[in-house]
Write an enzyme that holds these catalytic residues in place. Sequence first.
Site: not given
Length: 453
Positions: A234, A267
């Site tokens: 990720e 993110c």
Amino acid sequence: MSPTQPPYATVDPATGKVLKTFDTATDDQIAAAVAKADDAYRSWREQPLKDRVEVARNVGELFRKRATDLGELTRTEMGKKLDEGTGEVEFSASIFEFYADQAEALLADQRIPSFSGGTAVVQRRPVGVLLGVMPWNFPTYQVARFAAPNLVLGNTILLKHAESVPQCALAIADLMRDAGVPEGVYTNLFASFDQVETIINDPRVQGVSVTGSERAGATVAATAGRALKKCLLELGGSDPFIVLDGDARELARTAWEFRIYNMGQACNSNKRMIVADDLYEDFVAELVTLAGGLTPEDIAPLSSRRAAEILAAQVRDAVDKGATLHVGGDLCEAPAAFYTPAVLTGITPEMRAYTEELFGPVAVVYRVRDEDEAVALANSSAYGLGASVFSTDTARAENVAQRLEAGMVNVNTPAGEGPDIPFGGVKRSGFGRELGALGIDEFVNKQVYCVAD
């Protein structure tokens, strides 16, 4: 970090003061931790599911009880506002509670109805020791979404946290122990990246999960690939927030609230606001008003002086090449890490801000003529984590959303979030999913089990 400062250190980003340092683990300590995790796996996997579930539920309960203390620690180590820090810890608790509640259903045998001559099922079995390499921006949440499903499943965890949040890492390890996680089932390691490579190459370690930068993910994934180990990544994101029509100022407020959360250090933050031509001027004006109206009490530091300097350099590069900085963008004097939230327009492809992730409180706004231009701009990024589309006509927004290249696409909301909502991306944002039903299926042996009549 000074040449003599150990890599694991608590540095208050509000002042730049080094508060505490920690030595990196020795090679012997790493070897012992891997061996202990492998031994623990042999017994942990054989524990009845209800026992593992009970431990997971205890972890969730302790996260709730210690939310304020952990939130304070997060503020000290990476600058997060206290209310956001305690909220993060409470969300971490909900992740453990979700897997405790749903474990039996998520791990139930899946019958293969077409099999003849007996019965055949797919069983979900643990695989062994896993390594987690976690980031600083959400010190408890990132650990929870990796550890919770795998502990319930029966895997054991070696956890290398970010060097800048060592006290958070230790507090989580203490919490795990206090909740009844057996010794060796969850182990915090102050490992170097050379030691990470050693751990991944160890035949007893079956997989690695990385949340972090694109560069770190690529490096770890290369090592995992050579070692033939399962890898979950990720990584970064430059998520589009597409505004087709509606109340420009209200949508700007929605966009700003999402962008400024955790001082823009998420993110899946909306790093590219893509706005229809007729709404653009009002949208930008509202963002400028919101940014300019912040008081010093509203502004937290970024995670480190280096992070603030990188963001300042990206914005300066854009302005030097013709972009417009409407408000903010002031870097405080060293060694503190404050950077005033900014609004930036006029970004063009030759600027760093066009292709790089801006990991901080900068709202970048693009003007587009129509839906096709919005989709083309949204998909032009090398990243593909999340995306959102806003319109008073839901069908119109959905038509645009279906054309976006992202792992998580949202209509009329910045993000769908919850312990049951899978999280992950495509392209250079990584691969694999965490949370929800998909999150427990990453590091699992989907074993086909047949019994003849």
